[in-house]
Write an enzyme that holds these catalytic residues in place. Structure first.
Site, PDB file in Angstrom:
ATOM      1  N   LYS A 140       2.866   3.952   1.921  1.00 12.50           N
ATOM      2  CA  LYS A 140       3.582   3.393   3.050  1.00 12.50           C
ATOM      3  C   LYS A 140       3.724   4.453   4.369  1.00 12.50           C
ATOM      4  O   LYS A 140       3.012   5.462   4.250  1.00 12.50           O
ATOM      5  CB  LYS A 140       5.068   2.878   2.587  1.00 12.50           C
ATOM      6  CG  LYS A 140       5.078   2.062   1.274  1.00 12.50           C
ATOM      7  CD  LYS A 140       4.623   0.887   1.666  1.00 12.50           C
ATOM      8  CE  LYS A 140       4.595  -0.113   0.318  1.00 12.50           C
ATOM      9  NZ  LYS A 140       3.939  -1.655   0.477  1.00 12.50           N
TER      10      LYS A 140
ATOM     11  N   SER B 266      -0.557  -4.417   2.534  1.00 12.19           N
ATOM     12  CA  SER B 266       0.771  -3.938   3.037  1.00 12.19           C
ATOM     13  C   SER B 266       0.602  -3.049   4.074  1.00 12.19           C
ATOM     14  O   SER B 266       1.547  -2.962   4.898  1.00 12.19           O
ATOM     15  CB  SER B 266       1.745  -3.415   1.939  1.00 12.19           C
ATOM     16  OG  SER B 266       1.057  -2.222   1.417  1.00 12.19           O
TER      17      SER B 266
END
Length: 260
Positions: A143, A70
């Site tokens: 993230k 990701s």
């Protein structure tokens, strides 16, 4: 001169002037401490090292392993990263920071504990986690911070860019994103780029992966109580360095997308 017992001692020079160093040599031998064998000192050194390691992991930072794609190409599967905690003792995460955080409740649907079902083994794993030798038993995610409390985030402008408070972001770190069409309507996430607008609550963060079409980030959780945002209190620290493998060693820099 009186000695420690209260009696009076006579100077060596009175009766043994030809041997001035005899008593001093005896005193030197008596005061010298016998050095311990290394095998006796080793347990003490191990305990000291363990205490230092535990303090470092608790208050300074710890390593993590990247399990998914990701955050490519900033972070690759299998990268070992070092996440420091000190920065956020003095302030909150800022746009562009790459943070590790514990997933809020709605993010944990597919999480499976890394602990053994065996009680003894699980206890050992929990103990070793205090020293950074085993991952903590929680859904830790990594993230990039896109927007902070009080800001409004959405996608997209006419060029398909994410906007914060109506201004498009500059995001050179993005690897892959959904296609953007100018001649027809674009799909809503998870089928396309479109999402929002979402006003980030104070004390929370909006986070997204650099590999946009391979990241289940804030966009995937807009229907939860926090509208996909992550409480600052859930943040474990700031990713600052890739420590393994050797070919990947190097800093992980914050890149503020709100600065054009």
């Amino acid at each position: 001169m009186a000695d420690e017992s209260g009696s009076v001692s006579v100077s060596d020079s009175d009766d043994e002037g030809n041997k001035p160093g005899r008593n001093s040599r005896k005193r030197g031998k008596g005061s010298a401490k016998k050095q311990r064998p290394f095998w006796q000192e080793l347990p003490i050194l191990i305990v000291i090292a363990a205490v230092i390691a535990a303090l470092m992991v608790t208050f300074v930072g710890r390593p993590y392993v990247i399990p998914s794609q990701s955050m490519e190409n900033t972070l690759l599967i299998g990268d070992r990263i070092y996440v420091e905690k000190i920065s956020y003792y003095f302030g909150d995460p800022e746009p562009g920071d790459v943070v590790v955080f514990v997933g809020p409740e709605s993010w944990n649907g597919h999480y499976q504990s890394v602990r053994s079902d065996n009680t003894v083994v699980r206890g050992v794993q929990n103990f070793l986690s205090y020293f950074g030798l085993v991952p903590p038993d929680e859904n830790d995610l990594v993230k990039r911070v896109i927007a902070v409390g009080g800001q409004t985030v959405q996608c997209c402008d006419q060029q398909g860019r994410v906007m914060v408070d109506g201004k498009p972001l500059n995001e050179p770190y993005i690897k892959k994103d959904y296609p953007w069409f100018t001649d027809r309507p674009n799909a809503v996430y998870p089928a396309g780029r479109v999402f929002g607008p979402v006003k980030v609550p104070e004390g929370n963060l909006w986070v997204m992966g650099d590999n946009r079409n391979e990241s289940a980030d804030s966009r995937a959780h807009v229907s939860d109580d926090l509208q996909g945002t992550v409480p600052v209190d859930n943040v474990r620290g700031k990713t600052v360095f890739k420590i393994w493998p050797p070919t990947r060693i190097g800093p992980v820099r914050s890149q503020d997308p709100q600065t054009n």
